[in-house]
Design an enzyme around this catalytic site. Structure first.
Site, PDB file in Angstrom:
ATOM      1  N   SER A 189      -7.227  -9.468   3.146  1.00 45.21           N
ATOM      2  CA  SER A 189      -5.941  -9.123   3.699  1.00 45.21           C
ATOM      3  C   SER A 189      -5.432  -7.726   3.337  1.00 45.21           C
ATOM      4  CB  SER A 189      -4.899 -10.150   3.233  1.00 45.21           C
ATOM      5  OG  SER A 189      -4.737 -10.073   1.828  1.00 45.21           O
TER       6      SER A 189
ATOM      7  N   SER B 220      -9.365 -10.674  -0.959  1.00 46.56           N
ATOM      8  CA  SER B 220      -8.583  -9.719  -0.167  1.00 46.56           C
ATOM      9  C   SER B 220      -8.637  -8.263  -0.586  1.00 46.56           C
ATOM     10  CB  SER B 220      -7.127 -10.155  -0.133  1.00 46.56           C
ATOM     11  OG  SER B 220      -6.965 -11.093   0.893  1.00 46.56           O
TER      12      SER B 220
ATOM     13  N   LYS C 173      -0.003  -1.939  -1.330  1.00 47.83           N
ATOM     14  CA  LYS C 173       0.037  -3.030  -0.351  1.00 47.83           C
ATOM     15  C   LYS C 173       1.478  -3.514  -0.240  1.00 47.83           C
ATOM     16  CE  LYS C 173      -2.414  -7.457   0.498  1.00 47.83           C
ATOM     17  NZ  LYS C 173      -3.473  -8.357  -0.022  1.00 47.83           N
TER      18      LYS C 173
END
Ligand code: GLN
Length: 490
Positions: A155, A179, A80
């Site tokens: 997310s 997330s 990420k």
């Protein structure tokens, strides 16, 4: 005929170590998929094909020289884009960090590299990990590979899509209020949020420091266990990272029965849950039956304060975010306004005004308000008190069961733009996930079976603090029970 490539981290690492597959072949295959599909999916913000192939060749020559390769030896993965990695930019999904290149590796990035992983790229995310749909990214939305008109969840949407689309075999995401688990659920992959303190946050962009935790996304629980084993454990750069020794997560896998395991089912997460889609509830019930068939005992438990967890989470997370994001001032790094004139304060205000997106600004304002004198007791302190009650609910529930099971999200993937105009509706997608972060517990999302015409959905397993082993063991047993008899491990 070319041999079919393995589909998992563990199978790929094994094949590379055995000399049946080269890391170059595995890495080229992953990069080929990126080349073909990333433009339509938007999952990766940066790809380092050259660096990845050079690293793969290095692993292949290490193998030829008979050197040990590490637990992720030669396996392509992604990170990420809020995790620092030297050699690639890091944006955290924000314009304010455009052009930023981290000067050091996050502990988790250093650990996957030391274990031999090939990091092929960095994944799109909601700006500063604030969002549930991956639509707040300054670099465009990510699309769900199962239906391009739908969101992947956020997310860590880029990470979940990267895994689902075969852009590498696993990814690291971060989970502050859901997330990792929400996008894993909406994209049909496994996602694990470890216990708070299990994994170092050093070098990971801070959102809400008392809630943030890094964890793996992968296609199987075994792969998630492998990744967790690599990244977990004490870190001298992060004092919130616990000194606990790290169990061998993979050793606990492979059980054939769940006899003796008590699975708690909270009515607040099922019959009593507002907004829970009836198809979702049916799918969860089918899973509970399967757990029972495998030998588990189902026990009713109560989480009486769960209704308050979303409100407490959005106060605490925004309060911490407003403090954490103060460092983006356009002076030391990141975006600086090009407009001239005015004093330092105006420069900072302009840089922040231009650099942050709407949702991030909303969070900073909410958090600043909740912490301001006169409101602190009514909001922030109250939220901290609720946090304790939410935690105590779990402690009480775990005196009757070994883990909890329920849905990850109230609905499956919604359409792009469907909820962007209604922040509250978006926040409500986290109803089942935020309590886990408030209490600091480990939890995973694993895919539930998908019938024709259905979108993926996740079964949520929540465990006692530092007991990821039970979660992974149950998930792995359930996963294998779904395979056809005789079907090989992927
Ligand atoms: N959707 C939640 C939020 O927007 C959780 C985000 C996260 O876990 N990083 O705050």
């Amino acid at each position: 005929m070319a041999m079919a490539l393995p589909k998992t981290i563990t199978a790929t690492a094994r094949a590379i170590a055995a000399g049946e597959l080269t890391s170059r072949t595995a890495t080229e295959a992953a990069l080929g998929r990126v080349e073909r599909d990333n433009a339509s999916l938007g999952a990766l913000l940066h790809v380092d094909a050259q660096g990845a192939l050079a690293r793969a060749d290095q692993i292949d020559s290490q193998r030829r020289a008979g050197q040990p390769l590490g637990r992720l030896g030669g396996v392509p993965i992604t990170l990420k884009d809020n995790i620092s990695l030297v050699g690639m930019p890091m944006t955290a999904g924000s314009r304010i960090l455009a052009g930023y290149r981290p000067p050091f590796d996050a502990t988790v990035a250093a650990r996957v590299s030391a274990a031999g992983a090939i990091v092929i790229g960095k994944c799109n995310l909601d700006e500063f990990a604030m969002g549930s749909s991956n639509e707040t990214s300054a670099f465009g939305p990510v699309r769900n590979p199962h239906d391009l008109d739908r969101v992947p969840g956020g997310s860590s949407g880029g990470s979940a899509v990267a895994v689902a689309a075969g852009f590498g075999f696993g990814s690291l995401g971060s989970d502050t209020g859901g997330s990792i688990r929400l996008p894993a659920a909406l994209c049909g992959v496994v996602g694990l949020k470890p216990t708070y303190g299990r994994v170092s946050r050093y070098g990971v962009v801070a959102f809400a420091s008392s809630l943030d935790q890094v964890g793996p996304l992968a296609t199987t629980s075994r792969d998630a266990a492998r990744l967790l084993g690599v990244i977990a454990g004490p870190c001298r750069h992060d004092s919130t990272c616990a000194d606990h020794s790290v169990p061998d997560f993979e050793a606990a896998l492979g059980r054939e029965s769940l006899a003796g395991i008590r699975v708690g089912v909270a009515r607040e997460h099922l019959d009593g849950a507002d907004g829970l889609d009836s198809a979702m509830s049916r799918r969860v019930r089918e899973r509970l039956e399967r757990l029972r068939d495998l030998g588990a005992d189902l026990v009713d438990v109560e989480l009486p304060h769960s209704h308050a967890s979303i409100a407490a989470y959005y106060l605490i997370a925004t309060a911490e975010a407003s403090a954490n994001l103060a460092r983006y001032d356009g002076v030391r790094f990141g975006h600086r306004s090009a407009a001239h004139g005015g004093d330092l304060e105006q420069l900072i205000a302009r840089s922040r005004g231009e650099g942050f997106g709407r949702e991030v600004k909303r969070r900073i304002m909410l958090g600043t308000y909740a912490l301001s004198s006169g409101y602190y007791d009514a909001y922030y302190r109250k939220a901290c008190q609720v946090r304790r009650l939410v935690h105590d609910d779990f402690v009480a529930a775990f005196s009757h069961c070994d883990l909890l099971a329920g849905p990850v999200s109230p609905v499956t993937a919604w359409r792009l733009a469907e909820k962007t105009g209604d922040p509250l509706a978006m926040y409500l997608m986290d109803v089942f996930t935020t309590a886990v972060n408030l209490a600091g517990l480990p939890a995973l999302s694993m895919p539930m079976p998908v019938s024709a015409g259905e979108m993926p959905a996740g079964l949520h397993l929540i465990g006692r603090a530092f007991d990821e082993t039970t979660l992974l063991g149950v998930a792995d047993c359930l996963e294998r029970s779904d395979r056809e008899p005789g079907e090989a491990t992927p």
